[in-house]
Design a protein around this motif. Structure first.
Motif, short mmCIF file in Angstrom:
data_model
loop_
_atom_site.label_atom_id
_atom_site.label_comp_id
_atom_site.label_asym_id
_atom_site.label_seq_id
_atom_site.Cartn_x
_atom_site.Cartn_y
_atom_site.Cartn_z
N VAL A 205 -1.04 9.42 -1.43
CA VAL A 205 0.03 8.59 -0.86
C VAL A 205 -0.18 7.08 -0.98
CG1 VAL A 205 0.75 10.42 0.72
CG2 VAL A 205 -0.79 8.63 1.55
N LEU A 206 -1.42 6.61 -0.99
CA LEU A 206 -1.63 5.17 -1.07
C LEU A 206 -1.49 4.69 -2.51
CD1 LEU A 206 -4.63 4.64 1.39
CD2 LEU A 206 -2.29 3.82 1.70
N SER A 207 -1.01 3.48 -2.66
CA SER A 207 -0.84 2.91 -3.99
C SER A 207 -2.20 2.77 -4.67
CB SER A 207 -0.19 1.54 -3.88
OG SER A 207 -1.07 0.67 -3.19
N ASP B 136 0.81 -1.23 0.00
CA ASP B 136 0.00 0.00 0.00
C ASP B 136 0.84 1.28 0.00
OD1 ASP B 136 -2.51 -1.36 0.14
OD2 ASP B 136 -2.11 -1.77 2.26
N LEU B 137 2.08 1.14 0.41
CA LEU B 137 2.99 2.30 0.45
C LEU B 137 4.32 1.87 -0.17
CD1 LEU B 137 2.33 3.61 4.10
CD2 LEU B 137 1.75 4.81 1.97
N ARG C 215 -5.47 9.61 -1.58
CA ARG C 215 -5.32 9.29 -3.01
C ARG C 215 -3.87 9.58 -3.45
NH1 ARG C 215 -9.68 12.56 -6.15
NH2 ARG C 215 -8.93 11.37 -7.95
#
Lengths: 222, 222
Positions: free
Chosen positions: A216-218, A173-174, A214
């Motif tokens: 920073v998260l994949s 996710d990051l 929106r």
């Protein structure tokens, strides 16, 4: 939450009790000046002064006036402006830490949901506390003992973030890099919201958090 | 870059010239006290004082000493600590604006590359100027006329970012929302680098920028 009753040094006017908000008000005779200082009330007043005129507007004199206690009474338990700020600082950090801890300990959440909730909690705090959050986040303007508390708090608070960020990295996710670096970049974005967000502005805290997430998260995120 | 020669008010000790660094040094007799104040040199000294002891360490007295001019001479052109800070502030903002302008005007770059370069330039500046960037980014600690300049500067600097962010949104590189909101979230992340990045730390400005870009730009990025 740590609610404590602190005894100020006794002087010839008698002992002043600093009551946490869980405590019953100190009984006093009719017409006698108020001797009990409630830390929650102090924090409310200092927050209000920040709102009205920023750092410069915060003073022991004005706080005493709004609490309807004498300046001398307030001085006995809050000996300087720095100590006044420390009371608000403690409330702010306790609140932020407790919110983060609850998110980290919630076993029902996925790593991605934990990141989402941490980002939302911090942007919400930055928005509400915009008048003073950055005064404290530099670590300045506090008495020496509170500066030490601040350093400890920051380490513990960042510790909660790190745990969540590590899981989110493992989950894709990051971006996969030093979790501390990722944490500081993300919390920088959320902390700085205090600088520019305004209640009359075009976006509320919830929408600001949507866009931050929106960013920073994949993907899937857009 | 605006390099100006400012004439300070004449007094009975004669006129003091404030020379920009493009000017020849003012000729003076052997052993006569130095009367010319070079703004670049002042900025260097103030930067050095920030590095050594933070905001508190900056003073007209110490600056005069390091410039080997008398305090009276420096006071004539720099009448307060705020004015001293304003000189460093002007150099910092000029540098940041010029770097951004060059990126925006470079027709060879794609929108995505422009975002990349803006982020890199700002993280690089935050890293190098970490000792004072946040002192100024609040807009405080400046004389009234420089505070107005600061507001103008910020609007113009944000204007450059907005242009780039709008293009990048159109291109799918950043989430599609209010470009000003996206800009402020991204520049918050990059500005806050000044708070935590340290030269002896585990990551240099280039690596911090790499991770910031992986965070904010759309995939493919990981």
């Amino acid at each position: 939450m740590s609610r404590r009753t602190v005894k100020a040094p006794a002087d010839d006017a008698g002992t002043v009790e600093v009551a946490g908000d869980g405590d019953a008000p100190v009984r006093r005779g009719r017409g006698r000046p108020r001797r009990s200082i409630d830390r929650e009330q102090v924090a409310d007043v200092v927050e209000e002064l920040f709102e009205e005129g920023g750092y410069e507007a915060v003073s022991i004199e004005e706080t005493a006036k709004r609490l309807t206690v004498s300046r001398a009474t307030l001085y006995r338990t809050v000996p300087s402006k720095e100590h006044l700020l420390a009371i608000l600082f403690e409330r702010m950090t306790t609140e932020l830490y407790d919110a983060a801890l609850e998110i980290v300990e919630n076993a029902d959440l996925t790593p991605r949901e934990r990141v989402e909730q941490l980002v939302r909690a911090q942007i919400d705090a930055a928005f509400r506390q915009r008048n003073y959050l950055l005064v404290f986040f530099g670590g300045g303007n506090l008495p020496a003992e509170d500066y030490e508390k601040w350093k400890t708090w920051r380490r513990r608070y960042e510790g909660l973030w790190l745990k969540v960020v590590e899981e989110a990295i493992a989950n894709g996710d990051l971006p996969d890099d030093d979790p501390r670096l990722v944490t500081r970049l993300v919390t920088g974005m959320t902390t700085w919201v205090a600088r520019w967000a305004r209640p009359g502005g075009p976006h509320d805290a919830g929408h600001i958090a949507d866009v931050a997430l929106r960013l920073v998260l994949s993907d899937p995120k857009r």
